[in-house]
Design a protein around this motif. Sequence first.
Motif, short mmCIF file in Angstrom:
data_model
loop_
_atom_site.label_atom_id
_atom_site.label_comp_id
_atom_site.label_asym_id
_atom_site.label_seq_id
_atom_site.Cartn_x
_atom_site.Cartn_y
_atom_site.Cartn_z
N VAL A 158 0.85 -1.20 0.00
CA VAL A 158 0.00 0.00 0.00
C VAL A 158 0.88 1.24 0.00
N ILE A 159 1.92 1.24 0.83
CA ILE A 159 2.84 2.37 0.89
C ILE A 159 3.52 2.58 -0.46
N GLU A 160 3.95 1.50 -1.08
CA GLU A 160 4.59 1.60 -2.40
C GLU A 160 3.63 2.20 -3.42
N GLN A 161 2.36 1.76 -3.39
CA GLN A 161 1.38 2.27 -4.33
C GLN A 161 1.08 3.75 -4.08
N ARG A 162 1.01 4.17 -2.81
CA ARG A 162 0.70 5.57 -2.50
C ARG A 162 1.88 6.49 -2.84
N ARG A 163 3.08 5.94 -2.80
CA ARG A 163 4.23 6.76 -3.21
C ARG A 163 4.13 7.07 -4.71
N ARG A 164 3.65 6.07 -5.49
CA ARG A 164 3.53 6.27 -6.94
C ARG A 164 2.30 7.10 -7.30
N ASN A 165 1.19 6.83 -6.60
CA ASN A 165 -0.08 7.51 -6.92
C ASN A 165 -0.74 8.01 -5.64
N PRO A 166 -0.25 9.10 -5.08
CA PRO A 166 -0.81 9.59 -3.82
C PRO A 166 -2.22 10.13 -3.98
N GLY A 167 -3.02 9.98 -2.90
CA GLY A 167 -4.37 10.52 -2.85
C GLY A 167 -4.46 11.57 -1.76
N ASP A 168 -5.65 11.69 -1.15
CA ASP A 168 -5.81 12.68 -0.08
C ASP A 168 -5.92 12.02 1.30
N ASP A 169 -5.56 10.75 1.38
CA ASP A 169 -5.63 10.03 2.65
C ASP A 169 -4.34 10.25 3.45
N LEU A 170 -4.36 9.81 4.71
CA LEU A 170 -3.23 10.05 5.60
C LEU A 170 -1.99 9.28 5.14
N ILE A 171 -2.15 8.04 4.67
CA ILE A 171 -0.98 7.28 4.21
C ILE A 171 -0.29 8.01 3.07
N SER A 172 -1.05 8.57 2.14
CA SER A 172 -0.46 9.34 1.04
C SER A 172 0.29 10.55 1.57
N GLN A 173 -0.28 11.21 2.56
CA GLN A 173 0.38 12.38 3.14
C GLN A 173 1.70 11.99 3.80
N LEU A 174 1.71 10.85 4.48
CA LEU A 174 2.95 10.39 5.10
C LEU A 174 3.99 10.00 4.04
N CYS A 175 3.51 9.39 2.96
CA CYS A 175 4.43 8.93 1.91
C CYS A 175 5.06 10.09 1.14
#
Length: 406
Positions: free
Chosen positions: A192-209
């Motif tokens: 999930v972290i790897e995916q959010r680094r490539r395609n961030p959204g507006d969720d907290l994990i994306s913000q951390l990534c």
Amino acid sequence: MPVVDTDFSVLSEDFAAAPDRYFAALRERAPVHYEPEIDSYFVSRHADVKRVLTDHELFTTEMLQVRAEPVMRGPVLAQMTGAEHTAKRRIVVRAFTGSALQDRIPVIRARAEALMAPFLPLGRVDLVNDFGKPFAIHATLDVLGLEREDWRQVAVWHGGVAEFITGLNLTPERRRHCVEHAEQLEAYLLPVIEQRRRNPGDDLISQLCTAEFDGIAMSDRDVTALIINVLVASTEPADKTLALLFKHLIDHPEQLAQVRRDPDLLGAAIAETLRHTPPVQLIPRQAKEDTVLAGTTVPAGATVFCMIGAANRDPDAFSAPDTFDIHRPDLGTARSFTAAAQHLAFGTGLHQCVGVAFARAELETVAAMLLPLLDQVRYSPGFRYQEAGLYTRGPVALSLDFTPVR
């Protein structure tokens, strides 16, 4: 009044059955109580607990390297200080306050309505197991941006992490079991972290990534630890506080009627629930050097457990502290959800809980939704109330009957 004598133990079954029976005796006779089995000190007076939680030079969070890091899979916010703590805490807090919080409130209400809907025609619900626990996980997954379909498995992994952190004398087998759950949770999060680094959204994990500290992006280990930190901090208190709120209001029908008539009193009822029965009962710290507390010398390196439940019932801090009273003048609803809170349910000082504003919005939103639906709410026939937990504490179940909604 129960007497704390040489045979008394915080780890005993008697204490676990009803800790509040021992709070007064601890404060009066053993305000700094030593437990040789775990080589730790338990502090019970409000003033002493507040001192331990706010004196960051004398009382550190170093013990979390052993108590939390193995299952958090990295350092958590409470272990950090200085610029690192300020920067990373700000990222997390941003997801729980302001416009981000306001945007989440309709989602919180929708999740709660969907979870409660199957029970409305029945006129019966276990507010802990049918509703509270799944709701707390769902709400946290929404903030993080994780799939809600995975909530049952995430709840199992979360349980292992929470057991490790809150267990005071776990066997080696239980410790291994908890670490295995944490490792499985980490394995779930890394893609999930790897995916959010490539395609961030507006969720907290994306913000951390996508966030940086000292110009450097946080590592997968840093992000994983903060995700698990949020997961535990957001879910542990929510279901317990909601159930305890309804228990206290049912036990005090005149106050329940007042809250129904005046919804503005709901915030006060939640604040008084947090004071009277805080879901987090213990907060650990480590003495950096020999320190005298209430006439007792706590040696350098010793673990000190702040007894939040006992501190919140201290007559030096609150009048008639064992009485549940939503109108008490020495609490103050507005400040009860800030750093100026007189009660210590969210901790205090540098490492006060990051989700205070979210907890208030979540609890007020859900309770306001439930109160009109749970008309004539009462305990189900044959239900026997029981609480469990030493570090965190709440009802095992709360079976309620109410007028069915057709």
